[in-house]
Scaffold this active site. Structure first.
Site, PDB file in Angstrom:
ATOM      1  N   GLU A   1      -1.774 -16.309  -2.996  1.00 16.22           N
ATOM      2  CA  GLU A   1      -1.432 -15.217  -3.908  1.00 16.22           C
ATOM      3  C   GLU A   1      -0.952 -15.842  -5.212  1.00 16.22           C
ATOM      4  O   GLU A   1      -0.256 -16.854  -5.211  1.00 16.22           O
ATOM      5  CB  GLU A   1      -0.342 -14.340  -3.271  1.00 16.22           C
ATOM      6  CG  GLU A   1       0.340 -13.356  -4.190  1.00 16.22           C
ATOM      7  CD  GLU A   1      -0.584 -12.347  -4.823  1.00 16.22           C
ATOM      8  OE1 GLU A   1      -0.535 -12.214  -6.060  1.00 16.22           O
ATOM      9  OE2 GLU A   1      -1.354 -11.702  -4.094  1.00 16.22           O
TER      10      GLU A   1
ATOM     11  N   TYR B   1      -5.778 -12.993  -2.045  1.00 23.56           N
ATOM     12  CA  TYR B   1      -5.118 -11.896  -2.772  1.00 23.56           C
ATOM     13  C   TYR B   1      -4.123 -11.228  -1.831  1.00 23.56           C
ATOM     14  O   TYR B   1      -4.139 -10.028  -1.611  1.00 23.56           O
ATOM     15  CB  TYR B   1      -6.143 -10.883  -3.291  1.00 23.56           C
ATOM     16  CG  TYR B   1      -7.151 -11.462  -4.247  1.00 23.56           C
ATOM     17  CD1 TYR B   1      -6.915 -11.468  -5.615  1.00 23.56           C
ATOM     18  CD2 TYR B   1      -8.332 -12.027  -3.787  1.00 23.56           C
ATOM     19  CE1 TYR B   1      -7.835 -12.009  -6.503  1.00 23.56           C
ATOM     20  CE2 TYR B   1      -9.267 -12.578  -4.670  1.00 23.56           C
ATOM     21  CZ  TYR B   1      -9.013 -12.564  -6.016  1.00 23.56           C
ATOM     22  OH  TYR B   1      -9.916 -13.099  -6.893  1.00 23.56           O
TER      23      TYR B   1
ATOM     24  N   CYS C   1     -10.519  -1.385  -3.736  1.00 24.72           N
ATOM     25  CA  CYS C   1      -9.967  -0.126  -4.263  1.00 24.72           C
ATOM     26  C   CYS C   1     -10.836   0.412  -5.394  1.00 24.72           C
ATOM     27  O   CYS C   1     -10.477   1.393  -6.035  1.00 24.72           O
ATOM     28  CB  CYS C   1      -8.533  -0.331  -4.740  1.00 24.72           C
ATOM     29  SG  CYS C   1      -8.356  -1.570  -6.025  1.00 24.72           S
TER      30      CYS C   1
ATOM     31  N   GLN D   1       0.834  -1.199   0.000  1.00 26.21           N
ATOM     32  CA  GLN D   1       0.000   0.000   0.000  1.00 26.21           C
ATOM     33  C   GLN D   1       0.872   1.254   0.000  1.00 26.21           C
ATOM     34  O   GLN D   1       1.805   1.370   0.794  1.00 26.21           O
ATOM     35  CB  GLN D   1      -0.930   0.014   1.218  1.00 26.21           C
ATOM     36  CG  GLN D   1      -1.958  -1.104   1.222  1.00 26.21           C
ATOM     37  CD  GLN D   1      -3.165  -0.825   0.326  1.00 26.21           C
ATOM     38  OE1 GLN D   1      -3.171   0.132  -0.449  1.00 26.21           O
ATOM     39  NE2 GLN D   1      -4.176  -1.665   0.413  1.00 26.21           N
TER      40      GLN D   1
ATOM     41  N   ASP E   1      -8.848  -8.770  -0.729  1.00 25.60           N
ATOM     42  CA  ASP E   1      -8.354  -7.446  -1.132  1.00 25.60           C
ATOM     43  C   ASP E   1      -7.948  -7.539  -2.599  1.00 25.60           C
ATOM     44  O   ASP E   1      -6.770  -7.540  -2.939  1.00 25.60           O
ATOM     45  CB  ASP E   1      -7.157  -7.056  -0.245  1.00 25.60           C
ATOM     46  CG  ASP E   1      -6.692  -5.624  -0.504  1.00 25.60           C
ATOM     47  OD1 ASP E   1      -7.355  -4.912  -1.292  1.00 25.60           O
ATOM     48  OD2 ASP E   1      -5.655  -5.226   0.065  1.00 25.60           O
TER      49      ASP E   1
END
Length: 457
Positions: free
Chosen positions: A337, A316, A412, A287, A385
């Site tokens: 992932e 994720y 997002c 981030q 996420d």
């Protein structure tokens, strides 16, 4: 001659009545919208029509006749022109309200769920200088290597030194690195002809550690005096612990290529998030606003009401920031992932923090989740996420088949969040409220976190 109510090059006086989700002012002539950059509601202005289309026109401000009380002065108009800080002319409390309304709009229009409560956007005390990462194109202008940003909807480089939203130490480093590269006569990439050498300078800086990584993105692998240049960068900027050459030979808008070569120091920097240590490599997702990432993740944990007996899934996962930050609060963390390097980084970060209750595996969530289900791994909470495109419907179905008590969705992109909440509702998961978090002040982007709870039959 078209039948639109406005014509190209026409000059008009208009009243601004709204903002688009991209932050452009909206005026209307006979119900026909005109979008105007750097315009705010409650303003009246003289504009010139510069583009006319079937559904809307684009206008350019000639003069502002009546100014909005929400307008603030912007020192450098380039920040609006390039899209670096397209809301920097809007008062910050109004930016937060704008973002809340964007989330409400998609829940009404896309999800058809106006009953979901949208909380006030969580903002920053100092909503500038927050980015811990910069990806800056470089061109030769008037014989000098120049950093800046592309003008909106173009590849015309606008020279910029102070990027406003970046850590000032990164802005300072960009200037010094450009001077070093200029001294060594490094050639800038020309994307029109696909010639030249240096494409981008990427810098990452630890918010707490202050360690810095410099990534020089080049068109070719052979880097004349590359290690000497890297050593000089460290000499001038002692906080630089890693200089990496990234090779991207493709004619593409994608910034990083697949190949990384360490020119100086180590292949990563280390920083902290919620008092956990994380190694961050050149390709890692991390981030860009550390302070607000802590706010976002803490909100996610508070919503989940994590217990010591919980088993959680971190989907994720990237380099494991969510799962590792939560590991002390729960019994076990399973993460997945798609990117192999990220999984390796995540497991290194597990070891770095001395954790024994977390493991990360490579693979698509849609494939890994059923395997875990077959192994009778029962998760109480699943954290997701995803990237801007949101979740695959197959993932949502698989996640719901695991029958967790709660799913915490970090998004997002409010539009894909709204779309996915509809699918979750069909699978028996109810959303009570959504919390927007301002991860990207001065821009139109907004991050959200939502708690989805299993509907009790």
């Amino acid at each position: 001659m078209n039948n639109y109510p406005v014509q190209k090059n026409q000059e008009l006086t208009v009243d601004i009545i709204d903002l688009t989700h991209e932050g452009m002012g909206v005026a209307k002539i006979d119900h026909y919208p005109i979008f105007i950059e750097n315009a705010l509601p409650q303003e009246q202005m003289q504009i010139k029509i510069i583009k006319v289309g079937k559904k809307f026109a684009i206008g350019k401000i000639l003069s502002i006749e009546k100014t909005s009380p929400d307008r603030v002065s912007v020192e450098d108009e380039k920040l609006v022109q390039t899209g670096i800080a397209p809301l920097s002319h809007l008062r910050y409390d109004k930016q937060l309200l704008f973002k809340k309304e964007q989330v409400e709009n998609v829940l009404w229009k896309i999800a058809k769920m106006p009953e979901i409560k949208v909380l006030d956007t969580l903002g920053m005390e100092e909503p500038i200088h927050y980015r811990n990462k910069a990806q800056i194109p470089i061109q030769r202008i008037e014989g000098k290597l120049t950093t800046g940003f592309y003008r909106k909807n173009s590849h015309d480089l606008v020279p910029i030194d102070d990027f406003m939203i970046q850590d000032p130490a990164i802005d300072d480093a960009l200037i010094k690195i450009s001077e070093i590269l200029q001294f060594y006569k490094v050639k800038a990439y020309n994307e029109t002809n696909h010639e030249g050498f240096l494409r981008h300078i990427v810098i990452r800086r630890g918010h707490y550690s202050h360690e810095m990584m410099v990534i020089l993105v080049t068109r070719k692998e052979k880097f004349f005096k590359g290690k000497e240049i890297a050593a000089k960068i460290h000499e001038v900027l002692p906080d630089v612990v890693s200089v990496v050459q990234n090779v991207n030979p493709e004619q593409t808008n994608v910034i990083l290529g697949k190949e990384d070569n360490v020119l100086y120091g180590q292949s990563y920097i280390t920083d902290q998030l919620l008092e956990k240590d994380f190694q961050i490599s050149p390709q890692s997702f991390y981030q860009v606003n550390t302070q607000q990432a802590e706010v976002l993740y803490q909100k996610a944990f508070d919503l989940a009401e994590l217990k010591e007996t919980d088993t959680i899934i971190d989907a994720y996962a990237g380099i494991g920031t969510i799962g590792i930050s939560a590991a002390d609060k729960v019994s076990h963390v399973y993460g997945m992932e798609l990117v192999d390097q990220a999984v390796q980084d995540a497991n290194k970060n597990v070891a770095l923090n001395g954790l024994e209750n977390a493991v990360y595996l490579p693979g698509k969530a849609e494939k890994v989740l059923p395997q875990w289900q077959n192994e009778e791994i029962q998760a109480n909470v699943i954290f997701v996420d995803p990237p801007r495109k949101g979740l695959d419907e197959s993932f949502i179905q698989t996640a719901c088949e695991m029958n967790p008590e709660k799913i915490v969705y970090i998004s997002c992109n409010p539009a894909t969040l709204a779309r996915d909440l509809v699918v979750f509702a069909k699978e028996g998961y109810h959303t009570n409220e959504v919390q927007p978090v301002d991860m990207f002040p001065q821009t139109t982007h907004v991050e959200c976190v939502a708690l989805l709870s299993k509907i009790k039959e």
